[in-house]
Each structure stands twice: as structure tokens, then as C-alpha cells.
Scaffold this active site. Sequence first.
Site, PDB file in Angstrom:
ATOM      1  N   LYS A  53     -13.164  20.685 -35.706  1.00  0.00           N
ATOM      2  CA  LYS A  53     -13.911  19.472 -35.336  1.00  0.00           C
ATOM      3  C   LYS A  53     -13.288  18.807 -34.106  1.00  0.00           C
ATOM      4  CE  LYS A  53     -15.541  18.939 -40.044  1.00  0.00           C
ATOM      5  NZ  LYS A  53     -15.569  18.247 -41.341  1.00  0.00           N
ATOM      6  N   GLN A  97     -12.240  13.892 -44.262  1.00  0.00           N
ATOM      7  CA  GLN A  97     -12.400  15.279 -44.702  1.00  0.00           C
ATOM      8  C   GLN A  97     -12.286  15.360 -46.225  1.00  0.00           C
ATOM      9  OE1 GLN A  97     -13.305  17.752 -42.672  1.00  0.00           O
ATOM     10  NE2 GLN A  97     -13.329  19.238 -44.316  1.00  0.00           N
ATOM     11  N   ASP A 120     -21.084  11.927 -41.138  1.00  0.00           N
ATOM     12  CA  ASP A 120     -21.323  13.001 -42.106  1.00  0.00           C
ATOM     13  C   ASP A 120     -22.694  12.850 -42.783  1.00  0.00           C
ATOM     14  OD1 ASP A 120     -19.410  15.038 -42.443  1.00  0.00           O
ATOM     15  OD2 ASP A 120     -18.003  13.668 -43.429  1.00  0.00           O
TER      16      ASP A 120
HETATM   17  N1  GUN Z   1     -15.597  19.307 -46.672  1.00  0.00           N
HETATM   18  C1  GUN Z   1     -16.396  20.388 -46.663  1.00  0.00           C
HETATM   19  N2  GUN Z   1     -17.463  20.163 -45.865  1.00  0.00           N
HETATM   20  C2  GUN Z   1     -17.330  18.917 -45.377  1.00  0.00           C
HETATM   21  C3  GUN Z   1     -18.109  18.126 -44.504  1.00  0.00           C
HETATM   22  O1  GUN Z   1     -19.180  18.510 -44.006  1.00  0.00           O
HETATM   23  N3  GUN Z   1     -17.609  16.881 -44.229  1.00  0.00           N
HETATM   24  C4  GUN Z   1     -16.466  16.411 -44.772  1.00  0.00           C
HETATM   25  N4  GUN Z   1     -16.076  15.177 -44.461  1.00  0.00           N
HETATM   26  N5  GUN Z   1     -15.719  17.134 -45.594  1.00  0.00           N
HETATM   27  C5  GUN Z   1     -16.153  18.368 -45.891  1.00  0.00           C
END
Ligand code: GUN
Length: 285
Positions: A53, A97, A120
Site C-alpha cells: 500500500k 490494517q 477502506d
Molecule cells: N486485511 C485484509 N484485507 C484488508 C483490507 O482491505 N483493509 C484492511 N484495512 N485490512 C485488511
Amino acid sequence: MGNIIDGKQLSLRLKGEMAEQVKALETQYGRVPSLAVILVGENPASQSYVRGKIKAAEQVGLRSELITMPADVSEATLLAEIDRLNADALTDGVLVQLPLPKHIDEERVIDAIALEKDVDGFHPANVANLWLGKPCIEPCTPKGIMQMIAECGFDVAGKKAVVVGRSNIVGKPISKLLLDANATVTIAHSRTQNLAEVCREADILVAAVGRKHIITADMIKPGAIVIDVGVNRDPETGKLCGDVDTAAAQQVASYITPVPGGVGPMTITMLMKNTIECYLNRVTK
Ligand code: GUN
């Protein structure tokens, strides 16, 4: 033999386009969009996702801030950090996350993120807006899937879509996006009877279960588009694999996404898009 939808390649193109857009936005509004990512603990998969990211943010020209916290951080400390980022005028997107350590209430943490910075699309008000058909930030994985289907030049309207999996992050929201695109949607899951039969009806098959090769070639309608959201470790080889037996399925499907290099890169790319969207909502408010 079906075509591979190359999520990596498509991501590169979309990130290139966004990089141009970000330059223009900086000229227009005097600053670039900014994403804050909070990583709690040292889960290797989470560390890898977060690295991806931050790297994508750099490629697109966004400002990014990575905040790491130890696994034993208190919920109060994490919530205070979210409050700080919510109040920071120069932060457009806040992402925590997941998963979080057991002692932290994930729901409370997601609720604490300012709705306008919820890149998200996990905040309950964002989810409600999605299901009510109101303007919202669409969650990244479903958003990326819709882009990949569009890329095939496939018109979803009136077609049968089967989504296998009913998670809040993928199964439920992709079902709504497909419904919005006028597909006839079936949500299947581990308790579905005659899963193979249900899947064989699908013009668009989305596999989001998290079980290696739960979708075999005989479950696919000839010419279908197959989207594989699974990220599993093959216990024999240790390599990443999806929910679909890709090599065999490719003989039947018209288009199929690989694992790795399919939905994964597109999810990250859509996070960049969502950050720009949150920025635009804020600077034009
Ligand atoms: N963990 C697995 N996929 C995601 C996601 O799309 N966003 C976040 N914040 N955590 C995750």
C-alpha cells in the site's frame, strides 16, 4: 482456452493515470492527497500488504504516513491515534490494517475512523450508504473486481452472477455492486446445497471463500468470467494459490483472474483511487 485478466498490468496502467491526475490536483489545490496507514503488531501477511500500500502510494504520488504500533498496544492508544489523524487537516484517508490483536475491539476501531476518511469503506455508515444506493466509498476489493470485469468488455446487465462467500469485506459488497450493475445475483456459501450446480449457472463467478481449489473446472459454465479472490497457502508447495483450480478452469472460462497477480494488486490500486476520492470530497466541500 480463456484469457488471463492481468491485475498487475491493469494496476500499472491505472496507477499511471492516477499519477497524472494527482499532479493536476496538486496544481489545482496546492497539495497532494494523503493516506495514513496504521499497522499493529508483526503479522507477516499484514506487513506485506501494508508495504504494498505504501509503495503504491509512492507510485501514484500520494503522501503516505505509516504508523506502526506494538502488538500489545492498548485499544485506547490506538483510538487516540485515530482521533489525531481524524483531526489532522492534511490527512485524507485513514486505514487500520486488519486483523487486529484479540484484545482490541475491531468494530470499535472501524467505528472510530472519520466517515469522510474511511478509504477502506468499512465504516458502518459507509456500508449503509452502499446498500441504500447513496454516495459512498466502495470497499477496495469489490471495486477492483468490477473494474476487472469491465476490462473484459463484458456487460453484466441481465447476466447471472454467483458469489461464493459472504464476508463483509468481499462477498456481501461485491454482490451489491453486481446487483447495481443489473446482474441477477446469487450468494452461495459453505452451507449451500449442490454448490457445483449453483456455480455452473454463473456467467460471472466470484470465489471468495479462502479455501484452496474449492472451485474446480466442472463447476464452471463454459465461457464464464471467473474472479478468484482467494489468497491461500498451498500446504504442499508453500506457494500462494486461489480458491479456483486455475489451470483446469482456464480451459473452460472465457476470462479468469490469476493468484497472485489478479485481484490482489487491484485491491491496492483501488485504495489509491479511494484516497483520491476522499481528498476530492474534502477539498471541494
Ligand atoms: N486485511 C485484509 N484485507 C484488508 C483490507 O482491505 N483493509 C484492511 N484495512 N485490512 C485488511
